[in-house]
Write a protein that holds these residues in place. Structure first.
Motif, PDB file in Angstrom:
ATOM      1  N   PRO A   1       0.513 -35.784 -14.226  1.00  0.00           N
ATOM      2  CA  PRO A   1      -0.653 -36.596 -13.905  1.00  0.00           C
ATOM      3  C   PRO A   1      -1.657 -35.821 -13.040  1.00  0.00           C
ATOM      4  CG  PRO A   1       1.208 -37.273 -12.550  1.00  0.00           C
ATOM      5  CD  PRO A   1       1.716 -36.224 -13.488  1.00  0.00           C
ATOM      6  N   ASP A   2      -2.849 -36.388 -12.904  1.00  0.00           N
ATOM      7  CA  ASP A   2      -3.879 -35.773 -12.064  1.00  0.00           C
ATOM      8  C   ASP A   2      -3.444 -35.796 -10.604  1.00  0.00           C
ATOM      9  OD1 ASP A   2      -5.530 -35.272 -14.227  1.00  0.00           O
ATOM     10  OD2 ASP A   2      -6.522 -37.233 -14.084  1.00  0.00           O
ATOM     11  N   CYS A   3      -4.137 -35.026  -9.783  1.00  0.00           N
ATOM     12  CA  CYS A   3      -3.806 -34.928  -8.355  1.00  0.00           C
ATOM     13  C   CYS A   3      -3.754 -36.310  -7.708  1.00  0.00           C
ATOM     14  CB  CYS A   3      -4.840 -34.075  -7.630  1.00  0.00           C
ATOM     15  SG  CYS A   3      -4.802 -32.366  -8.148  1.00  0.00           S
ATOM     16  N   ASN A   4      -2.684 -36.535  -6.982  1.00  0.00           N
ATOM     17  CA  ASN A   4      -2.435 -37.774  -6.239  1.00  0.00           C
ATOM     18  C   ASN A   4      -2.421 -39.025  -7.118  1.00  0.00           C
ATOM     19  OD1 ASN A   4      -2.228 -36.368  -3.767  1.00  0.00           O
ATOM     20  ND2 ASN A   4      -4.448 -36.256  -3.691  1.00  0.00           N
ATOM     21  N   GLU A   5      -2.161 -38.839  -8.395  1.00  0.00           N
ATOM     22  CA  GLU A   5      -2.023 -39.959  -9.320  1.00  0.00           C
ATOM     23  C   GLU A   5      -0.543 -40.157  -9.650  1.00  0.00           C
ATOM     24  OE1 GLU A   5      -4.405 -42.058 -10.678  1.00  0.00           O
ATOM     25  OE2 GLU A   5      -5.770 -41.107  -9.259  1.00  0.00           O
ATOM     26  N   LYS A   6      -0.182 -41.401  -9.943  1.00  0.00           N
ATOM     27  CA  LYS A   6       1.191 -41.755 -10.299  1.00  0.00           C
ATOM     28  C   LYS A   6       1.228 -42.085 -11.790  1.00  0.00           C
ATOM     29  CE  LYS A   6       3.902 -43.964  -7.331  1.00  0.00           C
ATOM     30  NZ  LYS A   6       4.575 -45.003  -6.544  1.00  0.00           N
ATOM     31  N   SER A   7       2.286 -41.620 -12.485  1.00  0.00           N
ATOM     32  CA  SER A   7       2.374 -41.857 -13.925  1.00  0.00           C
ATOM     33  C   SER A   7       3.827 -41.902 -14.376  1.00  0.00           C
ATOM     34  CB  SER A   7       1.635 -40.740 -14.671  1.00  0.00           C
ATOM     35  OG  SER A   7       1.752 -40.914 -16.063  1.00  0.00           O
ATOM     36  N   ASN A   8       4.053 -42.564 -15.520  1.00  0.00           N
ATOM     37  CA  ASN A   8       5.385 -42.613 -16.131  1.00  0.00           C
ATOM     38  C   ASN A   8       5.691 -41.359 -16.921  1.00  0.00           C
ATOM     39  OD1 ASN A   8       5.776 -45.177 -15.163  1.00  0.00           O
ATOM     40  ND2 ASN A   8       5.111 -46.172 -17.024  1.00  0.00           N
ATOM     41  N   ASN A   9       4.672 -40.533 -17.170  1.00  0.00           N
ATOM     42  CA  ASN A   9       4.906 -39.301 -17.925  1.00  0.00           C
ATOM     43  C   ASN A   9       4.260 -38.134 -17.189  1.00  0.00           C
ATOM     44  OD1 ASN A   9       2.122 -39.319 -18.706  1.00  0.00           O
ATOM     45  ND2 ASN A   9       2.660 -40.836 -20.231  1.00  0.00           N
ATOM     46  N   ALA A  10       4.714 -36.952 -17.528  1.00  0.00           N
ATOM     47  CA  ALA A  10       4.198 -35.750 -16.873  1.00  0.00           C
ATOM     48  C   ALA A  10       4.206 -34.595 -17.849  1.00  0.00           C
ATOM     49  CB  ALA A  10       5.044 -35.409 -15.649  1.00  0.00           C
ATOM     50  N   LYS A  11       3.329 -33.635 -17.550  1.00  0.00           N
ATOM     51  CA  LYS A  11       3.216 -32.463 -18.410  1.00  0.00           C
ATOM     52  C   LYS A  11       2.879 -31.284 -17.501  1.00  0.00           C
ATOM     53  CE  LYS A  11       0.499 -31.087 -22.452  1.00  0.00           C
ATOM     54  NZ  LYS A  11      -0.582 -31.523 -23.342  1.00  0.00           N
ATOM     55  N   TRP A  12       3.613 -30.198 -17.647  1.00  0.00           N
ATOM     56  CA  TRP A  12       3.308 -29.010 -16.876  1.00  0.00           C
ATOM     57  C   TRP A  12       3.489 -27.763 -17.717  1.00  0.00           C
ATOM     58  CZ3 TRP A  12       7.064 -32.474 -15.135  1.00  0.00           C
ATOM     59  CH2 TRP A  12       8.386 -32.088 -15.310  1.00  0.00           C
ATOM     60  N   LEU A  13       2.915 -26.683 -17.243  1.00  0.00           N
ATOM     61  CA  LEU A  13       2.843 -25.437 -17.999  1.00  0.00           C
ATOM     62  C   LEU A  13       3.619 -24.356 -17.268  1.00  0.00           C
ATOM     63  CD1 LEU A  13       1.338 -24.036 -20.413  1.00  0.00           C
ATOM     64  CD2 LEU A  13      -0.410 -23.406 -18.752  1.00  0.00           C
ATOM     65  N   PHE A  14       4.293 -23.551 -18.059  1.00  0.00           N
ATOM     66  CA  PHE A  14       4.967 -22.363 -17.531  1.00  0.00           C
ATOM     67  C   PHE A  14       4.381 -21.166 -18.253  1.00  0.00           C
ATOM     68  CE2 PHE A  14       8.483 -19.293 -18.320  1.00  0.00           C
ATOM     69  CZ  PHE A  14       8.568 -18.783 -17.042  1.00  0.00           C
ATOM     70  N   ASN A  15       3.717 -20.300 -17.493  1.00  0.00           N
ATOM     71  CA  ASN A  15       3.158 -19.081 -18.058  1.00  0.00           C
ATOM     72  C   ASN A  15       4.202 -17.993 -17.885  1.00  0.00           C
ATOM     73  OD1 ASN A  15       1.883 -16.618 -18.490  1.00  0.00           O
ATOM     74  ND2 ASN A  15      -0.101 -17.441 -17.907  1.00  0.00           N
ATOM     75  N   SER A  16       4.831 -17.608 -18.981  1.00  0.00           N
ATOM     76  CA  SER A  16       5.947 -16.664 -18.916  1.00  0.00           C
ATOM     77  C   SER A  16       5.500 -15.227 -18.677  1.00  0.00           C
ATOM     78  CB  SER A  16       6.771 -16.737 -20.201  1.00  0.00           C
ATOM     79  OG  SER A  16       6.007 -16.253 -21.277  1.00  0.00           O
TER      80      SER A  16
ATOM     81  N   THR B   1       5.058 -25.367 -22.571  1.00  0.00           N
ATOM     82  CA  THR B   1       4.676 -26.667 -22.025  1.00  0.00           C
ATOM     83  C   THR B   1       5.892 -27.577 -21.981  1.00  0.00           C
ATOM     84  OG1 THR B   1       2.472 -26.423 -22.973  1.00  0.00           O
ATOM     85  CG2 THR B   1       3.130 -28.633 -22.314  1.00  0.00           C
ATOM     86  N   PHE B   2       6.076 -28.248 -20.842  1.00  0.00           N
ATOM     87  CA  PHE B   2       7.151 -29.221 -20.666  1.00  0.00           C
ATOM     88  C   PHE B   2       6.526 -30.604 -20.602  1.00  0.00           C
ATOM     89  CE2 PHE B   2       8.803 -25.309 -18.938  1.00  0.00           C
ATOM     90  CZ  PHE B   2      10.112 -25.281 -19.374  1.00  0.00           C
ATOM     91  N   ILE B   3       7.047 -31.538 -21.380  1.00  0.00           N
ATOM     92  CA  ILE B   3       6.538 -32.911 -21.397  1.00  0.00           C
ATOM     93  C   ILE B   3       7.711 -33.857 -21.153  1.00  0.00           C
ATOM     94  CG2 ILE B   3       5.426 -34.706 -22.780  1.00  0.00           C
ATOM     95  CD1 ILE B   3       4.173 -32.400 -24.448  1.00  0.00           C
ATOM     96  N   TYR B   4       7.531 -34.760 -20.186  1.00  0.00           N
ATOM     97  CA  TYR B   4       8.515 -35.806 -19.914  1.00  0.00           C
ATOM     98  C   TYR B   4       7.833 -37.152 -20.116  1.00  0.00           C
ATOM     99  CZ  TYR B   4      12.097 -32.764 -17.957  1.00  0.00           C
ATOM    100  OH  TYR B   4      13.071 -31.823 -17.797  1.00  0.00           O
ATOM    101  N   ASP B   5       8.497 -38.047 -20.832  1.00  0.00           N
ATOM    102  CA  ASP B   5       7.924 -39.356 -21.099  1.00  0.00           C
ATOM    103  C   ASP B   5       9.060 -40.342 -21.344  1.00  0.00           C
ATOM    104  OD1 ASP B   5       6.084 -41.341 -21.501  1.00  0.00           O
ATOM    105  OD2 ASP B   5       5.336 -40.579 -23.409  1.00  0.00           O
ATOM    106  N   TYR B   6       8.784 -41.615 -21.139  1.00  0.00           N
ATOM    107  CA  TYR B   6       9.762 -42.649 -21.448  1.00  0.00           C
ATOM    108  C   TYR B   6       9.039 -43.965 -21.662  1.00  0.00           C
ATOM    109  CZ  TYR B   6       9.635 -45.278 -17.092  1.00  0.00           C
ATOM    110  OH  TYR B   6       9.252 -46.083 -16.066  1.00  0.00           O
ATOM    111  N   VAL B   7       9.732 -44.892 -22.289  1.00  0.00           N
ATOM    112  CA  VAL B   7       9.195 -46.227 -22.528  1.00  0.00           C
ATOM    113  C   VAL B   7       9.857 -47.168 -21.525  1.00  0.00           C
ATOM    114  CG1 VAL B   7       8.962 -48.109 -24.175  1.00  0.00           C
ATOM    115  CG2 VAL B   7       8.881 -45.735 -24.972  1.00  0.00           C
ATOM    116  N   PRO B   8       9.073 -47.761 -20.613  1.00  0.00           N
ATOM    117  CA  PRO B   8       9.678 -48.684 -19.640  1.00  0.00           C
ATOM    118  C   PRO B   8      10.371 -49.862 -20.330  1.00  0.00           C
ATOM    119  CG  PRO B   8       7.416 -48.144 -19.018  1.00  0.00           C
ATOM    120  CD  PRO B   8       7.640 -47.594 -20.396  1.00  0.00           C
ATOM    121  N   ASN B   9      11.416 -50.354 -19.710  1.00  0.00           N
ATOM    122  CA  ASN B   9      12.181 -51.522 -20.188  1.00  0.00           C
ATOM    123  C   ASN B   9      12.813 -51.315 -21.555  1.00  0.00           C
ATOM    124  OD1 ASN B   9      11.405 -52.958 -17.847  1.00  0.00           O
ATOM    125  ND2 ASN B   9       9.468 -53.465 -18.817  1.00  0.00           N
TER     126      ASN B   9
END
Length: 180
Positions: free
Chosen positions: A71-86, A95-103
């Protein structure tokens, strides 16, 4: 001398049966509650292990990250995405992506995308999960150089429950700082 025959009467036998039934009921109730508590303890342990495995994977992936995309700076989210420059021409950016469906009981979806990588995994499948990512940015001033530096990290809050909802949810919270 008169011989008397001693025998068990019907009343004595009935009393003995009632007493045996009461004693057996108490023993079975104690055994039953012990089995229920044992099952609850095993479910709680399963929740703990599931949460620890997922949090360890998130931490392992984040420590390698070079940039947080969401998420953007100081934002809260159920999913996230970040980059690894090898910094490797063979691997390229990952790119790593984490996500889920609540409930839902689908668990947490993890995808790793790179040059020759497209890996998909599910964690905590079958458990009700609540996962929150908060992108944290901390600015510090270097007194010597009078320079402002930013440190990025992710505040991760994870709750893992049992399918039946009969055991308390296990909660983990962790601040993971990027190493760059």
């Amino acid at each position: 001398m008169k011989k008397t025959k001693s025998a068990i009467t019907l009343i004595e036998m009935s009393i003995a049966i009632v007493l045996a039934f009461i004693l057996l009921s108490v023993v079975l109730k104690i055994f039953s509650s012990g089995m229920k508590e044992s099952a609850n303890a095993l479910t709680h342990q399963d929740n703990m292990e599931t949460a620890n495995i997922l949090m360890s994977q998130i931490e392992y992936d984040l420590i390698k990250a070079t940039a947080i995309q969401s998420p953007d700076c100081n934002e809260k989210s159920n999913n996230a995405k970040w980059l690894f420059n090898s910094r490797s021409s063979t691997l390229g950016d990952i790119t790593f992506i984490y996500d889920y469906v609540p409930n839902s009981l689908d668990g947490v979806y993890r995808q790793v995308i790179g040059k020759d990588i497209n890996e998909k995994n599910y964690f905590a499948k079958g458990h009700p999960v609540n996962l929150q990512f908060t992108h944290i940015v901390v600015s510090t001033e270097d007194k010597k150089d009078n320079r402002l530096t930013e440190s990025h990290g992710m505040w991760v809050e994870l709750d893992v429950g049992s399918q039946k909802g009969d055991v308390a949810t296990y909660t983990l919270k962790r601040l993971i700082v990027l190493n760059h």
